[in-house]
Write an enzyme that holds these catalytic residues in place. Structure first.
Site, PDB file in Angstrom:
ATOM      1  N   ARG A 159       1.679   4.932  14.039  1.00  0.00           N
ATOM      2  CA  ARG A 159       1.808   5.994  13.028  1.00  0.00           C
ATOM      3  C   ARG A 159       1.456   7.372  13.577  1.00  0.00           C
ATOM      4  O   ARG A 159       0.848   8.193  12.881  1.00  0.00           O
ATOM      5  CB  ARG A 159       0.920   5.702  11.818  1.00  0.00           C
ATOM      6  CG  ARG A 159       1.252   4.425  11.104  1.00  0.00           C
ATOM      7  CD  ARG A 159       2.585   4.538  10.440  1.00  0.00           C
ATOM      8  NE  ARG A 159       3.124   3.225  10.141  1.00  0.00           N
ATOM      9  CZ  ARG A 159       3.204   2.701   8.941  1.00  0.00           C
ATOM     10  NH1 ARG A 159       2.763   3.364   7.924  1.00  0.00           N
ATOM     11  NH2 ARG A 159       3.733   1.520   8.774  1.00  0.00           N
ATOM     12  N   SER A 237       2.091   3.987   2.187  1.00  0.00           N
ATOM     13  CA  SER A 237       0.714   3.738   2.638  1.00  0.00           C
ATOM     14  C   SER A 237      -0.042   5.061   2.633  1.00  0.00           C
ATOM     15  O   SER A 237       0.379   6.011   3.292  1.00  0.00           O
ATOM     16  CB  SER A 237       0.693   3.195   4.066  1.00  0.00           C
ATOM     17  OG  SER A 237       1.381   1.990   4.158  1.00  0.00           O
ATOM     18  N   GLU A 339      -3.058   8.549   6.099  1.00  0.00           N
ATOM     19  CA  GLU A 339      -1.761   8.680   6.748  1.00  0.00           C
ATOM     20  C   GLU A 339      -0.999   9.850   6.125  1.00  0.00           C
ATOM     21  O   GLU A 339      -0.199  10.511   6.770  1.00  0.00           O
ATOM     22  CB  GLU A 339      -0.953   7.389   6.593  1.00  0.00           C
ATOM     23  CG  GLU A 339       0.198   7.410   7.531  1.00  0.00           C
ATOM     24  CD  GLU A 339       1.124   6.234   7.407  1.00  0.00           C
ATOM     25  OE1 GLU A 339       2.142   6.296   8.070  1.00  0.00           O
ATOM     26  OE2 GLU A 339       0.866   5.306   6.660  1.00  0.00           O
TER      27      GLU A 339
HETATM   28  N1  EPU Z   1      -4.072  -7.640   1.509  1.00  0.00           N
HETATM   29  C1  EPU Z   1      -5.170  -7.851   0.712  1.00  0.00           C
HETATM   30  N2  EPU Z   1      -5.071  -7.514  -0.616  1.00  0.00           N
HETATM   31  C2  EPU Z   1      -3.944  -7.001  -1.153  1.00  0.00           C
HETATM   32  C3  EPU Z   1      -2.812  -6.786  -0.328  1.00  0.00           C
HETATM   33  C4  EPU Z   1      -2.894  -7.124   1.015  1.00  0.00           C
HETATM   34  O1  EPU Z   1      -6.197  -8.315   1.167  1.00  0.00           O
HETATM   35  O2  EPU Z   1      -3.940  -6.732  -2.338  1.00  0.00           O
HETATM   36  C5  EPU Z   1      -4.129  -8.011   2.934  1.00  0.00           C
HETATM   37  C6  EPU Z   1      -3.122  -9.122   3.188  1.00  0.00           C
HETATM   38  O3  EPU Z   1      -3.770 -10.349   3.088  1.00  0.00           O
HETATM   39  C7  EPU Z   1      -2.670  -8.873   4.589  1.00  0.00           C
HETATM   40  C8  EPU Z   1      -3.088  -7.473   4.893  1.00  0.00           C
HETATM   41  O4  EPU Z   1      -3.743  -6.943   3.755  1.00  0.00           O
HETATM   42  O5  EPU Z   1      -3.356  -9.725   5.479  1.00  0.00           O
HETATM   43  C9  EPU Z   1      -1.935  -6.607   5.358  1.00  0.00           C
HETATM   44  O6  EPU Z   1      -0.946  -6.522   4.403  1.00  0.00           O
HETATM   45  P1  EPU Z   1       0.586  -6.208   4.804  1.00  0.00           P
HETATM   46  O7  EPU Z   1       0.940  -6.830   6.100  1.00  0.00           O
HETATM   47  O8  EPU Z   1       1.431  -6.444   3.623  1.00  0.00           O
HETATM   48  O9  EPU Z   1       0.655  -4.652   4.980  1.00  0.00           O
HETATM   49  P2  EPU Z   1      -0.213  -3.625   5.814  1.00  0.00           P
HETATM   50  O10 EPU Z   1      -0.564  -4.035   7.181  1.00  0.00           O
HETATM   51  O11 EPU Z   1      -1.350  -3.290   4.978  1.00  0.00           O
HETATM   52  C10 EPU Z   1       1.606  -2.179   7.036  1.00  0.00           C
HETATM   53  C11 EPU Z   1       2.217  -0.817   6.886  1.00  0.00           C
HETATM   54  C12 EPU Z   1       3.232  -0.811   5.757  1.00  0.00           C
HETATM   55  C13 EPU Z   1       4.288  -1.841   6.074  1.00  0.00           C
HETATM   56  C14 EPU Z   1       3.594  -3.221   6.191  1.00  0.00           C
HETATM   57  C15 EPU Z   1       4.539  -4.339   6.529  1.00  0.00           C
HETATM   58  C16 EPU Z   1       0.441   0.700   7.602  1.00  0.00           C
HETATM   59  C17 EPU Z   1      -0.510   1.771   7.202  1.00  0.00           C
HETATM   60  N3  EPU Z   1       1.184   0.182   6.643  1.00  0.00           N
HETATM   61  O12 EPU Z   1       0.844  -2.419   5.864  1.00  0.00           O
HETATM   62  O13 EPU Z   1       3.828   0.471   5.710  1.00  0.00           O
HETATM   63  O14 EPU Z   1       5.288  -1.889   5.096  1.00  0.00           O
HETATM   64  O15 EPU Z   1       2.600  -3.153   7.224  1.00  0.00           O
HETATM   65  O16 EPU Z   1       4.830  -4.333   7.865  1.00  0.00           O
HETATM   66  O17 EPU Z   1       0.515   0.361   8.780  1.00  0.00           O
HETATM   67  C18 EPU Z   1       4.115   2.614   4.613  1.00  0.00           C
HETATM   68  O18 EPU Z   1       3.890   3.151   5.682  1.00  0.00           O
HETATM   69  O19 EPU Z   1       4.373   3.289   3.598  1.00  0.00           O
HETATM   70  C19 EPU Z   1       4.013   1.155   4.518  1.00  0.00           C
HETATM   71  C20 EPU Z   1       4.082   0.573   3.346  1.00  0.00           C
END
Ligand code: EPU
Length: 343
Positions: A159, A237, A339
């Protein structure tokens, strides 16, 4: 080039903050942008926006907002496609899928435009856009000269890019040249993407996979987890997933064990650092669905702050974000970095 004065920016940022700018310039080609940059009558500072999907206007903007709408997608050769900075990002993903070109399918349905994708280094489902970028076409705000910057010079990281650091404010992106592939190049290892493809298209799906199939699957996953900015204002995000030291990670694990919070999702990123999902940290601090004025932490994905009432003020969002950051720091010792850019 269209110049307007004292404009409500509510329709130009996905958070739908109803702030005003003193001047708005809309340009749809490189020449018009160069003219705008050389026009001393436009109030300074100048601030370029695309889809306004990764920023929060915190107050009225005293200078000129430069809104680019440079369109156009063109196949340059079998491995490269040019897209104008003002092309809606998901339209670019759809175009590639329609033309059976692999590359951006995992990044489908991310809000925003092509220009911002190259600044933010958007990423999802195991793909970062920097892996697909060949060069970024820009105009230098200092002398209005057009320049093509190879991806290797953009210092891409999670990012992050040089456009958010040393070169912040210096270049305005006018287009991006992407590397795409005519031969299958699927990325299915992140989360449940592979299973979701099989579930949607059947057991033999992997043998006849197309970028359109992956795009459809990713779009469906995103729709279940993330707010559609057409219905609910947000900037995706709000925080980055923090990289914490091994010591902090062990302490988070201990807290989780003591409090029965379950296993801590994490990803070893090397150099003694561990990436812990901000969503998990925020969730375990009890923020899911909580509101502050018109703003709220999104129920389904707490990494996202939404303009729940449709009339949230910038202050509602800023103070909610600060409270979330403080509580994650206090409970887990982790620093959540934003972000979203504050303007
Ligand atoms: N989780 C929780 N509680 C919740 C939701 C999620 O504990 O209510 C945990 C899940 O268990 C999971 C972890 O959070 O292990 C990560 O969740 P997820 O992989 O869905 O998303 P993320 O890593 O939090 C990143 C990007 C997203 C992108 C997703 C999917 C960043 C800041 N965000 O999120 O990007 O869509 O991976 O690859 O890196 C964006 O930039 O607008 C965005 C949505």
């Amino acid at each position: 080039m269209k110049i307007s004065w004292d404009i409500d920016l509510g329709g130009m940022n996905t958070f739908r903050m109803r702030v005003r700018c003193r001047c708005l310039v809309e340009y749809d080609n490189v020449e018009e942008l160069r003219d705008a940059l050389s026009d001393p009558s436009l109030p300074r500072p100048l601030f370029p926006i695309g889809g306004g999907s990764n920023l929060l206007f915190t107050k009225d903007f005293p200078g000129t907002v430069l809104h680019g709408t440079i369109k156009g997608i063109k196949k340059l050769d079998s491995g490269r496609v040019y897209a104008g900075a003002g092309v809606v990002w998901d339209d670019f993903c759809a175009w590639c899928a329609d033309n059976d070109l692999w590359g951006p399918e995992n990044l489908s349905y991310i809000p925003g435009e092509v220009g911002a994708s190259a600044v933010q280094n958007i990423g999802a489902y195991g793909r970062e856009v920097c892996e697909l970028i060949s060069s970024v076409e820009c105009v230098d705000t200092r002398d209005a000269a057009a320049i093509s910057i190879p991806a290797a010079d953009c210092r891409y990281a999670y990012r992050d890019s040089i456009f958010k650091k040393e070169w912040k404010g210096r270049y305005i992106v006018t287009g991006v040249i992407f590397k795409v592939s005519e031969t299958p190049d699927p990325v299915l290892d992140y989360g449940h993407v592979r299973e979701a493809v099989i579930e949607r298209f059947g057991a033999g799906a992997l043998e006849k996979l197309t970028p359109a199939m992956v795009r459809e699957t990713v779009t469906a996953i995103r729709k279940t987890k993330l707010p559609d900015v057409a219905d609910l204002g947000s900037a995706g995000s709000f925080f980055r997933n923090p990289y914490v030291s091994k010591e902090i990670f062990e302490s988070i694990r201990n807290i989780a064990e003591t409090e029965g919070l379950g296993p801590v999702p994490h990803f070893d990123v090397g150099e003694g650092l561990v990436k812990v999902p901000a969503a998990w940290l925020i969730d375990k601090c009890g923020w899911k669905g909580r509101a502050n004025g018109g703003a709220a932490v999104y129920e389904k994905q707490p990494l996202v702050i939404v303009n729940r009432s449709g009339e949230a003020s910038p202050e509602d969002v800023v103070s909610l974000a600060a409270r979330v950051q403080a509580s994650v720091k206090e409970k887990f010792g982790a620093n959540l970095e934003r972000e979203v850019e504050y303007v």
